[in-house]
Scaffold this active site. Structure first.
Site, PDB file in Angstrom:
ATOM      1  N   SER A 152       0.957  -1.163  -0.086  1.00 15.28           N
ATOM      2  CA  SER A 152      -0.101  -0.126  -0.149  1.00 15.28           C
ATOM      3  C   SER A 152       0.823   1.415  -0.093  1.00 15.28           C
ATOM      4  O   SER A 152       1.647   1.544  -0.744  1.00 15.28           O
ATOM      5  CB  SER A 152      -0.981  -0.144   1.212  1.00 15.28           C
ATOM      6  OG  SER A 152      -2.000   0.870   1.107  1.00 15.28           O
ATOM      7  N   ASP A 184      -5.466  -3.718  -2.371  1.00 13.72           N
ATOM      8  CA  ASP A 184      -4.427  -3.427  -1.495  1.00 13.72           C
ATOM      9  C   ASP A 184      -3.693  -4.710  -0.958  1.00 13.72           C
ATOM     10  O   ASP A 184      -4.678  -5.574  -0.282  1.00 13.72           O
ATOM     11  CB  ASP A 184      -5.065  -2.371  -0.177  1.00 13.72           C
ATOM     12  CG  ASP A 184      -4.306  -1.985   0.663  1.00 13.72           C
ATOM     13  OD1 ASP A 184      -3.106  -2.482   1.009  1.00 13.72           O
ATOM     14  OD2 ASP A 184      -4.549  -0.744   0.950  1.00 13.72           O
TER      15      ASP A 184
END
Length: 346
Positions: free
Chosen positions: A60, A174
């Protein structure tokens, strides 16, 4: 208890701090939204000591900061991030009803694309891994070759919020969904030290230590604006949110008042609940990863330092990362010195 190791390692003497120079580092950068700006401060602290990063694994925001650094563009990215104000953040949020994410992310990634260009991961000067999650196959995905931009984009696509990357039948989102602190990818680098930056640390004493409790009480005009954006996102997830009259956005931003304690729970949007759930899961997963693969140096960035989407707070978060890195590195060097002294019998 860990044998006769000291509970609180002493700070390193100047000569031991100098001994860190030229040591190679495999750097692990965790996920955690705006707290990821602390990664920049950590990298700067390593550079200030003359340490050489030879491998990076990120998830991320960690994948973004690590990728920009690997591409040699950390300085311009830092300057851009530090220039962002509240309204700038809102302008970067391109909300969408048509895409599978509330935010397309095109505006943000146009900035990233301008910085890193079309560079491929295998052409970077160090080993780089971005971790994403494949929702269609229920597994973790490591990007270690191919487009750096695509890798970063996949790793940062928060489920339901940011549009996922669709590729060859895969739905990539993610990486924090399965591995918020990806230590395993850097083990094979055989660096002198594995340094991991955990953005999901819970530290009750931290607010008092850094005086954050008082800061948390102060409301800025931007907070009302960001709540408005969060409400828009909540509407995309559940249209019943439109019927909630007690939402924080029912009053204009200029008229926002400090909420009474007994009404705080009413200000939680469905977006807040989704984000809190995601962070709770990440925190638990991080502890499992650390238990299985403890790094040599662990830098803990407490959750309390900011909200997930406080992307207008880069300067203070970068400085915090630098400070926490210096503390962790001093403790490691001090412990090494103490161990060496005991081993020599001095």
């Amino acid at each position: 208890m860990h044998g006769d190791r000291e509970t609180t390692p002493p700070r390193a003497k100047p000569e031991m701090r100098d001994a860190l120079a030229n040591k190679t580092v495999a750097l692990v950068l965790g996920s955690g939204g705006a707290r990821g700006y602390a990664h920049i401060g950590v990298i700067e602290a390593l550079q200030a000591r003359g340490m050489k990063v030879i491998a990076i694994a990120g998830c991320s925001m960690g994948a973004l900061i690590g990728g920009v650094y690997a591409a040699g563009q950390l300085a311009p990215f830092k300057a851009w991030a530090e220039s962002l104000k509240g309204m700038d953040i809102l302008r970067l949020l391109d909300l969408s009803l048509a895409s599978p994410g509330a935010i397309r992310g095109e505006k943000v990634f146009s900035v990233v694309r301008e910085l890193i260009g079309q560079v491929r991961i295998e052409d970077l000067p160090l080993d780089y891994t971005a971790v994403a999650t494949d929702l269609s196959r229920y597994k973790e995905v490591w990007f270690q070759n191919g487009s750096l931009e695509k890798a970063i984009r996949a790793s940062t696509a928060i489920p339901s919020l940011i549009t996922p990357v669709m590729e060859n039948g895969r739905v990539l989102v993610d990486g924090g969904l399965l591995n918020p602190l990806p230590i395993i990818p850097v083990v094979s680098a055989h660096a002198d030290l594995i340094v991991a930056v955990n953005l999901s640390h819970y530290d009750h004493a931290f607010e008092e230590r850094f005086g954050l409790r008082e800061k948390a009480r102060s409301r800025r005009e931007f907070e009302a604006w960001i709540e408005s954006v969060k409400q828009k996102a909540s509407e995309l997830f559940d249209f019943d949110a439109l019927d909630e009259p007690e939402s924080v956005v029912t009053a204009p931003a200029a008229e926002e008042q400090e909420p009474e304690p007994d009404t705080v729970h009413r200000l939680l949007t469905k977006f807040d609940i989704m984000n809190m759930s995601f962070e709770t899961m990440q925190s638990a997963l991080t502890q499992y990863k650390l238990a299985g693969y403890p790094p040599d140096v662990l830098i803990n960035v407490p959750k309390a330092v900011c909200k997930t989407f406080d992307y207008h707070k880069a300067p203070e978060l970068i400085e915090l990362g630098r400070r926490l890195a210096d503390e962790a590195l001093d403790q490691w060097a001090g412990q090494e010195q103490a161990d060496a002294t005991r081993a020599s019998g001095v």
